[in-house]
Design a protein around this motif. Sequence first.
Motif, mmCIF file in Angstrom:
data_model
loop_
_atom_site.group_PDB
_atom_site.id
_atom_site.type_symbol
_atom_site.label_atom_id
_atom_site.label_comp_id
_atom_site.label_asym_id
_atom_site.label_seq_id
_atom_site.Cartn_x
_atom_site.Cartn_y
_atom_site.Cartn_z
ATOM 1 N N LEU A 67 1.496 -1.442 0.188
ATOM 2 C CA LEU A 67 0.257 -0.190 -0.084
ATOM 3 C C LEU A 67 0.940 1.485 -0.038
ATOM 4 C CD1 LEU A 67 -3.099 -0.996 2.521
ATOM 5 C CD2 LEU A 67 -2.825 -0.857 0.247
ATOM 6 N N HIS A 68 1.898 0.800 -0.131
ATOM 7 C CA HIS A 68 2.596 2.689 0.088
ATOM 8 C C HIS A 68 2.704 3.883 -0.689
ATOM 9 C CE1 HIS A 68 5.848 0.478 -2.156
ATOM 10 N NE2 HIS A 68 6.667 2.308 -2.726
ATOM 11 N N ASP A 69 2.463 3.299 -1.798
ATOM 12 C CA ASP A 69 2.158 4.408 -2.775
ATOM 13 C C ASP A 69 0.787 4.670 -2.790
ATOM 14 O OD1 ASP A 69 4.234 4.818 -3.830
ATOM 15 O OD2 ASP A 69 5.064 3.395 -5.154
ATOM 16 N N VAL A 70 -0.532 4.490 -2.322
ATOM 17 C CA VAL A 70 -1.671 4.724 -2.785
ATOM 18 C C VAL A 70 -2.061 5.436 -2.075
ATOM 19 C CG1 VAL A 70 -3.447 3.263 -2.375
ATOM 20 C CG2 VAL A 70 -2.386 2.001 -2.630
ATOM 21 N N VAL A 71 -1.760 6.221 -1.236
ATOM 22 C CA VAL A 71 -2.306 7.023 -0.224
ATOM 23 C C VAL A 71 -1.850 8.437 -1.303
ATOM 24 C CG1 VAL A 71 -2.517 9.007 1.432
ATOM 25 C CG2 VAL A 71 -2.893 5.958 1.919
ATOM 26 N N GLU A 72 -0.255 8.281 -1.379
ATOM 27 C CA GLU A 72 0.721 9.470 -2.387
ATOM 28 C C GLU A 72 -0.327 9.260 -4.111
ATOM 29 O OE1 GLU A 72 4.910 11.602 -2.192
ATOM 30 O OE2 GLU A 72 4.935 9.266 -2.124
ATOM 31 N N ASP A 73 -0.782 8.404 -4.187
ATOM 32 C CA ASP A 73 -0.760 8.667 -6.402
ATOM 33 C C ASP A 73 -2.006 7.851 -6.058
ATOM 34 O OD1 ASP A 73 2.366 9.400 -6.495
ATOM 35 O OD2 ASP A 73 2.778 6.661 -5.798
ATOM 36 N N THR A 74 -2.779 7.940 -5.856
ATOM 37 C CA THR A 74 -4.561 7.505 -5.755
ATOM 38 C C THR A 74 -5.286 8.623 -5.183
ATOM 39 O OG1 THR A 74 -5.006 5.532 -4.839
ATOM 40 C CG2 THR A 74 -3.960 4.856 -6.568
ATOM 41 N N SER A 75 -6.827 8.019 -5.336
ATOM 42 C CA SER A 75 -7.462 8.730 -4.398
ATOM 43 C C SER A 75 -7.379 8.387 -2.733
ATOM 44 C CB SER A 75 -9.085 9.239 -4.990
ATOM 45 O OG SER A 75 -9.101 7.092 -4.839
ATOM 46 N N ALA A 76 -7.131 7.133 -2.772
ATOM 47 C CA ALA A 76 -6.952 6.752 -1.315
ATOM 48 C C ALA A 76 -6.323 7.513 -0.193
ATOM 49 C CB ALA A 76 -6.020 5.695 -1.095
#
Length: 130
Positions: free
Chosen positions: A81-90
Amino acid sequence: MDPHDHPRSKVLRQFELVEAVRAYDPTADEALLNRAYVYAMKMHGSQLRASGDPYFAHPIQVAGILTDYRLDTATIVTALLHDVVEDTSATRDDIAGMFGEEVASLVEGVTKLSRLELQAEHTRQAENLR
């Protein structure tokens, strides 16, 4: 170590990643690992890296590498999940709600570290130009 230079640079399939973790930790939370794998793929969707590789390949490769170090489930989930907050709407709250506060804190920490690294790189480039 650059994940691309690692022997495990192929993208593990979902069941392969879960099996790799369960091989050294039979009590690993299989459902959590599966949810994180699917969520990372879904959130990154069809995003592509500059290389043309699917974006989700990188977090899965990192998670696979971390299984070589026999790291705990929360760390493997964080890798996914390490890129999810930075690179998606999450959002961080989305991660906390789905994966727990420990994982949300770890993901937040990794996100802050990568921002610091980026700032340091920009500073270095600015100094080079100067």
